[in-house]
Design an enzyme around this catalytic site. Sequence first.
Site, mmCIF file in Angstrom:
data_model
loop_
_atom_site.group_PDB
_atom_site.id
_atom_site.type_symbol
_atom_site.label_atom_id
_atom_site.label_comp_id
_atom_site.label_asym_id
_atom_site.label_seq_id
_atom_site.Cartn_x
_atom_site.Cartn_y
_atom_site.Cartn_z
ATOM 1 N N GLY A 25 28.612 -22.095 -58.464
ATOM 2 C CA GLY A 25 27.877 -22.041 -57.473
ATOM 3 C C GLY A 25 27.206 -20.700 -57.383
ATOM 4 N N SER A 26 27.320 -20.104 -56.154
ATOM 5 C CA SER A 26 26.901 -19.123 -56.284
ATOM 6 C C SER A 26 27.106 -18.229 -56.738
ATOM 7 C CB SER A 26 26.385 -18.441 -54.692
ATOM 8 O OG SER A 26 25.745 -17.553 -54.830
ATOM 9 N N GLN A 85 40.298 -24.541 -51.330
ATOM 10 C CA GLN A 85 41.321 -23.376 -52.522
ATOM 11 C C GLN A 85 42.311 -23.949 -52.488
ATOM 12 O OE1 GLN A 85 41.251 -19.667 -52.487
ATOM 13 N NE2 GLN A 85 38.518 -19.470 -52.763
ATOM 14 N N HIS A 107 37.022 -13.752 -52.370
ATOM 15 C CA HIS A 107 37.651 -13.687 -51.222
ATOM 16 C C HIS A 107 39.087 -13.371 -50.938
ATOM 17 C CE1 HIS A 107 37.100 -13.034 -46.772
ATOM 18 N NE2 HIS A 107 36.758 -14.335 -47.007
ATOM 19 N N GLY A 133 24.866 -14.412 -55.311
ATOM 20 C CA GLY A 133 25.276 -14.554 -56.834
ATOM 21 C C GLY A 133 24.297 -14.436 -58.283
ATOM 22 N N ASP A 190 35.457 -8.550 -43.569
ATOM 23 C CA ASP A 190 34.158 -10.025 -43.764
ATOM 24 C C ASP A 190 34.029 -10.869 -43.180
ATOM 25 O OD1 ASP A 190 32.728 -10.793 -46.345
ATOM 26 O OD2 ASP A 190 34.170 -12.352 -45.886
ATOM 27 N N GLU A 194 30.700 -11.353 -40.561
ATOM 28 C CA GLU A 194 30.539 -13.072 -40.315
ATOM 29 C C GLU A 194 30.019 -13.238 -39.154
ATOM 30 O OE1 GLU A 194 31.720 -14.154 -44.181
ATOM 31 O OE2 GLU A 194 32.625 -14.702 -43.354
#
Length: 330
Positions: A25-26, A85, A107, A133, A190, A194
């Site tokens: 992905g990104s 994950q 992360h 990314g 983080d 957010e």
Amino acid sequence: MNIYYEQDADLAVLQNKNIAILGYGSQGHAHALNLKDSGMNVCVGLKTDSASCAKAREAGLKVDTVAEAVKWADIVMILLPDQTQKSVYDNEIAPNLKSGATLAFGHGFNIHYKQIVPPADVNVIMIAPKSPGHLVRRTYTEGNGVPCLIAVHQDATGDAKAIALAWAKGIGGTKAGVIETSFKDETETDLFGEQAVLCGGSAELIKAGFETLTEAGYPAELAYFECMHELKLIVDLYYEGGLSRMNYSVSDTAEYGGMTRGPRVVTSAAKAEMKKILEEIQDGRFAKEFIDECNSGYKKMNELRESNRNHPIEVVGAKLRGMMSWLKKK
């Protein structure tokens, strides 16, 4: 706080090692392509039916299943969504992970909250670029890079930090600067950013401002421009030069009004609520709530998504963005 640059990292640490990147992905595509262009032996691990398989192959990357990529690899970077994950780790990574291998993350969520508990005989590290990314990739191709965070959770082989630094260099991070942190600090800050500011606080502030104007009888179009559209102009100034750059760049009227009225919006009560949010992150309550939400089929999340989609600001916003030629895809 330690900050590392080009001279502090050695790409030779990664040479002759097989590197598997799980996800494309990104972040996954940027890590894979940058490391490939830095001369590393990279394989992308994906589901056989993933649409990303063709994209990765077209970019000149080796592609295999997650299980086979992990079997082959000396270093495994997991760049999959947080909520997937654990399942992928339990079913495809753990049974195939070599003793002495390095398990890397972008992360810290699953390590910090013990959703994934690797064996003692593997390294556990994190390399987290502080940008999307596409910017990681673009700056690398321009001969630069973006700032990165690194952390070592487990050092089984004695060179885990050197591997993290080499990886950061391989994706361009050491040209900007690499900051050493911990899985705990990265994860908790983080999530807080957010929830309280970037995705939660700002969205609620925008909606409350829009509602205040429209409920007072002002046109929704004007409310959208003042409370949503123009926010980017201000955020760009913060991004480029901090609060002082913003204050310098706006009118004296805006500066004075903002400095005297802003504290009446974000009050001590709001800050007290921020502290509660941080406590929920620190003690694991948020992580448990999110994991339970994922396991129960995203019922609450889907309801909240639908509510946001139906907010009046989304209706008028779609109409006004249609007037903006620079937003239209070419």
